[in-house]
Motif scaffolding. Sequence first.
Motif, mmCIF file in Angstrom:
data_model
loop_
_atom_site.group_PDB
_atom_site.id
_atom_site.type_symbol
_atom_site.label_atom_id
_atom_site.label_comp_id
_atom_site.label_asym_id
_atom_site.label_seq_id
_atom_site.Cartn_x
_atom_site.Cartn_y
_atom_site.Cartn_z
ATOM 1 N N MET A 24 0.834 -1.259 0.006
ATOM 2 C CA MET A 24 -0.003 -0.074 -0.074
ATOM 3 C C MET A 24 0.774 1.315 0.024
ATOM 4 S SD MET A 24 -2.945 1.131 2.748
ATOM 5 C CE MET A 24 -1.872 1.311 3.930
ATOM 6 N N PHE A 25 1.875 1.250 0.865
ATOM 7 C CA PHE A 25 2.699 2.445 0.973
ATOM 8 C C PHE A 25 3.610 2.563 -0.665
ATOM 9 C CE2 PHE A 25 3.829 2.075 5.618
ATOM 10 C CZ PHE A 25 2.486 2.669 5.902
ATOM 11 N N SER A 26 3.719 1.432 -1.291
ATOM 12 C CA SER A 26 4.543 1.609 -2.488
ATOM 13 C C SER A 26 3.832 2.254 -3.459
ATOM 14 C CB SER A 26 5.024 0.049 -2.816
ATOM 15 O OG SER A 26 5.349 0.255 -4.252
ATOM 16 N N LYS A 27 2.154 1.807 -3.246
ATOM 17 C CA LYS A 27 1.499 2.499 -4.214
ATOM 18 C C LYS A 27 1.265 3.734 -4.090
ATOM 19 C CE LYS A 27 -0.907 -1.952 -5.384
ATOM 20 N NZ LYS A 27 -2.264 -2.652 -5.650
ATOM 21 N N LEU A 28 0.941 4.234 -2.605
ATOM 22 C CA LEU A 28 0.833 5.690 -2.375
ATOM 23 C C LEU A 28 2.045 6.466 -3.049
ATOM 24 C CD1 LEU A 28 -0.796 5.131 1.239
ATOM 25 C CD2 LEU A 28 -1.952 6.125 -0.823
ATOM 26 N N ALA A 29 3.157 5.895 -2.629
ATOM 27 C CA ALA A 29 4.325 6.582 -3.129
ATOM 28 C C ALA A 29 4.480 6.823 -4.581
ATOM 29 C CB ALA A 29 5.628 5.875 -2.560
ATOM 30 N N ARG A 30 3.780 5.998 -5.124
ATOM 31 C CA ARG A 30 3.939 6.049 -6.834
ATOM 32 C C ARG A 30 2.800 7.135 -7.188
ATOM 33 N NH1 ARG A 30 3.156 0.903 -10.875
ATOM 34 N NH2 ARG A 30 4.866 0.334 -9.712
ATOM 35 N N GLU A 31 1.714 7.115 -6.313
ATOM 36 C CA GLU A 31 0.737 8.209 -6.855
ATOM 37 C C GLU A 31 1.303 9.582 -6.432
ATOM 38 O OE1 GLU A 31 -2.765 10.312 -7.693
ATOM 39 O OE2 GLU A 31 -1.846 8.455 -8.266
ATOM 40 N N ILE A 32 1.873 9.674 -5.222
ATOM 41 C CA ILE A 32 2.491 10.794 -4.807
ATOM 42 C C ILE A 32 3.551 11.519 -5.769
ATOM 43 C CG2 ILE A 32 3.973 11.938 -3.170
ATOM 44 C CD1 ILE A 32 2.821 10.256 -0.958
ATOM 45 N N THR A 33 4.447 10.924 -6.331
ATOM 46 C CA THR A 33 5.253 10.968 -7.437
ATOM 47 C C THR A 33 4.701 11.471 -8.729
ATOM 48 O OG1 THR A 33 7.026 9.673 -6.336
ATOM 49 C CG2 THR A 33 7.344 10.249 -8.648
ATOM 50 N N VAL A 34 3.586 10.618 -9.058
ATOM 51 C CA VAL A 34 2.979 10.797 -10.208
ATOM 52 C C VAL A 34 2.117 12.228 -10.246
ATOM 53 C CG1 VAL A 34 1.346 10.272 -11.977
ATOM 54 C CG2 VAL A 34 3.046 8.641 -11.309
ATOM 55 N N ALA A 35 1.571 12.338 -9.143
ATOM 56 C CA ALA A 35 0.866 13.831 -8.709
ATOM 57 C C ALA A 35 1.684 14.798 -8.935
ATOM 58 C CB ALA A 35 -0.162 13.688 -7.812
ATOM 59 N N ALA A 36 2.847 14.850 -8.428
ATOM 60 C CA ALA A 36 3.922 15.898 -8.263
ATOM 61 C C ALA A 36 4.470 16.161 -9.514
ATOM 62 C CB ALA A 36 4.907 15.579 -7.288
ATOM 63 N N LYS A 37 4.783 15.078 -10.245
ATOM 64 C CA LYS A 37 5.297 15.442 -11.654
ATOM 65 C C LYS A 37 4.343 16.037 -12.582
ATOM 66 C CE LYS A 37 8.918 11.738 -12.430
ATOM 67 N NZ LYS A 37 9.360 10.722 -12.824
ATOM 68 N N ILE A 38 3.257 15.650 -12.649
ATOM 69 C CA ILE A 38 2.150 16.152 -13.472
ATOM 70 C C ILE A 38 1.509 17.518 -13.110
ATOM 71 C CG2 ILE A 38 1.800 13.765 -14.491
ATOM 72 C CD1 ILE A 38 -0.956 13.929 -13.206
ATOM 73 N N GLY A 39 1.794 17.871 -11.925
ATOM 74 C CA GLY A 39 1.321 18.972 -11.503
ATOM 75 C C GLY A 39 2.278 19.608 -10.716
ATOM 76 N N ASN A 40 1.780 20.758 -9.762
ATOM 77 C CA ASN A 40 2.863 21.462 -9.023
ATOM 78 C C ASN A 40 3.315 20.631 -7.847
ATOM 79 O OD1 ASN A 40 3.864 23.383 -6.897
ATOM 80 N ND2 ASN A 40 3.037 24.789 -8.123
ATOM 81 N N ALA A 41 4.595 20.717 -7.499
ATOM 82 C CA ALA A 41 4.948 19.892 -6.622
ATOM 83 C C ALA A 41 4.692 20.162 -5.052
ATOM 84 C CB ALA A 41 6.847 19.955 -6.515
#
Length: 246
Positions: A24-41
């Motif tokens: 679950m943490f791994s998936k959340l980390a991936r979502e955090i990274t993607v959300a930060a990359k495609i939007g404002n960090a």
Amino acid sequence: MAGHSKFKNIMHRKGAQDAKRSRMFSKLAREITVAAKIGNADPAFNPRLRAVILTAKAASMPKDNIERALKKAEGNDGENYEEVRYEGFGPGGVSVIVEALTDNRNRTATDVRTAFSKNGGNVGSSGSVSHGFERMGQIVYPASAGSADAVFEAALDAGAEDVESDEDGHVIWTASDALHEVARALEKALGAPEGAKLAWRPKEWTVVDASAAASLMKMIDALEDSDDVQAVYGNHDVPDDVMAAL
């Protein structure tokens, strides 16, 4: 519905994820990274990032993990994930939507199709079931947040569209573009939620009997075992006695 709890359906999935905390943490980390990359960090200017960080904190994800995922978005690590959605049908005629973040569409498609086919389901074409769902904001609170009346009043004041409450907790629904505004208002009134995100809400529910429920939950578990799958939504309404026996 008397004798049924759609909230328990949601919590069954949360419980399954809690039992697999590392994944679950791994998936959340991936979502955090993607959300930060495609939007404002900066979460203050990125509603999607703000929502996933809120969910990560509610899941007791370590602060270091969150910061590491944010820093990963700043670098050029060669990992580029794309969002993919699959739609299909599970045991008992249940409609299912699967959301994934993947760097390999073939791998993810194989994982998803295998999970469906091995458990009595089948993947449909794009749009085959999503017409039966609404894209909405979903905010989840534990029962300890307050009585059904108190939470309903707070949600109404915050601008929410609907609330589902029972002895296990509260699920508050908002318009998709109002999620973050409502979540902020509710946090002031009720404290931090267990999670806040965009989700697929069924327009109608399919009651699932005991024989289909076991296969359906195995299918959902198999889907969530895929590292690429971020979320699974279904219109299943499992009776309380059936859910308790799973």
